[in-house]
Design a protein around this motif. Structure first.
Motif, mmCIF file in Angstrom:
data_model
loop_
_atom_site.group_PDB
_atom_site.id
_atom_site.type_symbol
_atom_site.label_atom_id
_atom_site.label_comp_id
_atom_site.label_asym_id
_atom_site.label_seq_id
_atom_site.Cartn_x
_atom_site.Cartn_y
_atom_site.Cartn_z
ATOM 1 N N MET A 1 0.894 -0.955 -0.374
ATOM 2 C CA MET A 1 -0.066 0.320 -0.098
ATOM 3 C C MET A 1 0.506 1.502 0.197
ATOM 4 O O MET A 1 0.921 1.711 -0.457
ATOM 5 C CB MET A 1 -1.336 0.174 1.147
ATOM 6 N N GLU A 2 1.737 1.247 0.817
ATOM 7 C CA GLU A 2 3.201 2.779 1.087
ATOM 8 C C GLU A 2 3.543 2.584 -0.518
ATOM 9 O O GLU A 2 3.842 3.650 -0.718
ATOM 10 C CB GLU A 2 3.437 1.764 2.002
ATOM 11 N N GLU A 3 3.946 1.431 -1.163
ATOM 12 C CA GLU A 3 4.368 1.727 -1.958
ATOM 13 C C GLU A 3 4.007 2.618 -3.531
ATOM 14 O O GLU A 3 4.353 2.653 -4.408
ATOM 15 C CB GLU A 3 4.979 -0.420 -2.748
ATOM 16 N N GLU A 4 2.714 1.917 -3.652
ATOM 17 C CA GLU A 4 1.481 2.647 -4.197
ATOM 18 C C GLU A 4 1.330 4.017 -4.322
ATOM 19 O O GLU A 4 1.947 5.033 -4.760
ATOM 20 C CB GLU A 4 0.437 1.656 -3.986
ATOM 21 N N ALA A 5 1.540 4.453 -2.689
ATOM 22 C CA ALA A 5 1.091 5.798 -2.722
ATOM 23 C C ALA A 5 2.133 6.052 -3.249
ATOM 24 O O ALA A 5 2.721 7.563 -3.739
ATOM 25 C CB ALA A 5 1.080 6.558 -1.068
ATOM 26 N N GLU A 6 3.275 5.641 -2.118
ATOM 27 C CA GLU A 6 5.329 6.116 -3.374
ATOM 28 C C GLU A 6 4.783 6.328 -4.791
ATOM 29 O O GLU A 6 5.293 7.241 -5.123
ATOM 30 C CB GLU A 6 6.092 5.936 -2.586
ATOM 31 N N ALA A 7 4.448 5.883 -5.255
ATOM 32 C CA ALA A 7 4.458 5.430 -6.749
ATOM 33 C C ALA A 7 3.126 6.874 -7.077
ATOM 34 O O ALA A 7 4.052 7.271 -7.994
ATOM 35 C CB ALA A 7 4.064 4.187 -7.190
ATOM 36 N N GLU A 8 2.714 6.619 -7.553
ATOM 37 C CA GLU A 8 1.938 8.100 -7.102
ATOM 38 C C GLU A 8 1.986 9.215 -6.712
ATOM 39 O O GLU A 8 2.651 10.070 -7.887
ATOM 40 C CB GLU A 8 0.595 7.655 -6.751
ATOM 41 N N GLU A 9 2.617 9.631 -5.825
ATOM 42 C CA GLU A 9 3.637 10.332 -5.696
ATOM 43 C C GLU A 9 4.659 11.045 -6.349
ATOM 44 O O GLU A 9 4.382 12.005 -7.284
ATOM 45 C CB GLU A 9 3.947 10.293 -4.427
ATOM 46 N N GLN A 10 4.892 9.991 -7.134
ATOM 47 C CA GLN A 10 6.526 10.768 -7.788
ATOM 48 C C GLN A 10 5.538 10.642 -9.438
ATOM 49 O O GLN A 10 6.081 11.391 -10.234
ATOM 50 C CB GLN A 10 6.996 8.935 -8.189
ATOM 51 N N LYS A 11 5.165 9.967 -9.509
ATOM 52 C CA LYS A 11 3.983 9.953 -11.133
ATOM 53 C C LYS A 11 3.712 11.672 -10.570
ATOM 54 O O LYS A 11 3.828 12.293 -11.630
ATOM 55 C CB LYS A 11 2.807 9.529 -11.014
ATOM 56 N N ARG A 12 2.964 11.902 -9.681
ATOM 57 C CA ARG A 12 2.515 13.817 -9.368
ATOM 58 C C ARG A 12 3.712 14.624 -9.399
ATOM 59 O O ARG A 12 3.386 15.376 -10.670
ATOM 60 C CB ARG A 12 1.878 14.032 -8.394
ATOM 61 N N PHE A 13 4.695 14.133 -9.004
ATOM 62 C CA PHE A 13 6.291 15.045 -8.597
ATOM 63 C C PHE A 13 6.796 14.991 -10.409
ATOM 64 O O PHE A 13 6.635 15.916 -10.451
ATOM 65 C CB PHE A 13 6.975 14.256 -8.031
ATOM 66 N N SER A 14 6.680 14.099 -11.048
ATOM 67 C CA SER A 14 7.396 14.257 -12.617
ATOM 68 C C SER A 14 6.399 15.235 -13.614
ATOM 69 O O SER A 14 6.425 15.579 -14.424
ATOM 70 C CB SER A 14 6.984 12.052 -13.417
ATOM 71 N N TYR A 15 4.757 14.482 -13.230
ATOM 72 C CA TYR A 15 3.662 15.500 -14.085
ATOM 73 C C TYR A 15 4.362 17.455 -13.583
ATOM 74 O O TYR A 15 4.042 17.873 -14.615
ATOM 75 C CB TYR A 15 2.668 15.368 -13.220
ATOM 76 N N GLN A 16 4.463 16.946 -12.185
ATOM 77 C CA GLN A 16 4.652 18.747 -12.239
ATOM 78 C C GLN A 16 5.462 19.167 -12.735
ATOM 79 O O GLN A 16 5.744 20.186 -13.541
ATOM 80 C CB GLN A 16 4.774 19.111 -10.231
ATOM 81 N N GLN A 17 6.932 18.582 -13.152
ATOM 82 C CA GLN A 17 8.404 18.676 -13.719
ATOM 83 C C GLN A 17 8.043 18.918 -14.814
ATOM 84 O O GLN A 17 8.961 19.933 -15.445
ATOM 85 C CB GLN A 17 8.843 17.705 -13.015
ATOM 86 N N ARG A 18 7.381 18.510 -15.908
ATOM 87 C CA ARG A 18 6.786 18.451 -17.210
ATOM 88 C C ARG A 18 5.811 19.520 -17.321
ATOM 89 O O ARG A 18 6.287 20.539 -18.222
ATOM 90 C CB ARG A 18 6.570 17.278 -17.080
ATOM 91 N N LEU A 19 5.001 19.995 -16.644
ATOM 92 C CA LEU A 19 4.304 20.952 -16.296
ATOM 93 C C LEU A 19 5.582 22.006 -16.369
ATOM 94 O O LEU A 19 5.468 23.121 -17.095
ATOM 95 C CB LEU A 19 3.868 20.927 -15.183
ATOM 96 N N LYS A 20 6.368 22.171 -15.335
ATOM 97 C CA LYS A 20 7.045 23.784 -15.312
ATOM 98 C C LYS A 20 8.603 23.256 -16.163
ATOM 99 O O LYS A 20 8.784 24.591 -16.970
ATOM 100 C CB LYS A 20 7.900 22.948 -13.985
ATOM 101 N N ALA A 21 8.822 22.382 -17.009
ATOM 102 C CA ALA A 21 9.742 22.721 -18.061
ATOM 103 C C ALA A 21 8.936 23.325 -19.400
ATOM 104 O O ALA A 21 9.081 23.880 -20.183
ATOM 105 C CB ALA A 21 10.055 21.508 -18.549
ATOM 106 N N ALA A 22 7.222 22.939 -19.329
ATOM 107 C CA ALA A 22 6.515 23.530 -20.285
ATOM 108 C C ALA A 22 6.258 25.245 -20.292
ATOM 109 O O ALA A 22 6.856 25.700 -21.704
ATOM 110 C CB ALA A 22 5.266 22.489 -20.395
ATOM 111 N N VAL A 23 6.110 24.951 -18.945
ATOM 112 C CA VAL A 23 6.172 26.515 -18.776
ATOM 113 C C VAL A 23 7.241 27.685 -19.276
ATOM 114 O O VAL A 23 7.630 28.496 -19.011
ATOM 115 C CB VAL A 23 5.545 26.942 -17.210
#
Length: 138
Positions: A1-23
């Motif tokens: 369960m904790e691994e899923e939450a960590e994976a989701e957090e990593q996914k969210r962080f990656s998405y945010q980094q891509r948005l920042k790069a686009a901006v």
């Protein structure tokens, strides 16, 4: 369960980094255009600062829009929420209102054309059915 939450957090962080790069990319291109037009230069630090400020402001806008919709007991953000967000800038509010009205008018016209086309289709199929009925009576 904790691994899923960590994976989701990593996914969210990656998405945010891509948005920042686009901006950052977009701000850089805009700064290039302004630099050419105004015959001035922007340092990399200035572009980075503008990019970060823009990203944070967009995050704040998103949160405000969410709250406006939630306050209205809706789960979907609509144009009224965007107008409320833009209320402090008269020129932006005017622009958004004009575009919103244009879109609404276009949608009404498209709906009317679709309805007319549907009615014309029903009319021709009724006429065809009536003609077939007359032919079968003869």
């Amino acid at each position: 369960m904790e691994e899923e939450a960590e994976a989701e957090e990593q996914k969210r962080f990656s998405y945010q980094q891509r948005l920042k790069a686009a901006v950052h990319y977009t701000v850089g291109r805009l700064c290039e255009e302004v630099a050419l037009d105004k015959e001035m230069q922007f340092s990399k630090q200035t572009i980075a600062a503008i990019s970060e400020l823009t990203f944070r402001q967009c995050e704040n806008f998103a949160k405000d829009l969410e709250m406006f919709a939630r306050h209205a007991k809706r789960s979907t953000i609509n144009t009224e929420d965007v107008k409320l967000l833009a209320r402090r800038s008269n020129s932006l509010l005017k622009y958004i209102t004009e575009k919103s009205d244009e879109i609404a008018q276009f949608n009404l016209e498209r709906k009317a054309r679709k309805k007319k086309k549907s009615e014309d289709g029903n009319k021709s199929s009724r006429e065809t059915a009536e003609a077939e009925a007359v032919d079968s009576e003869d």
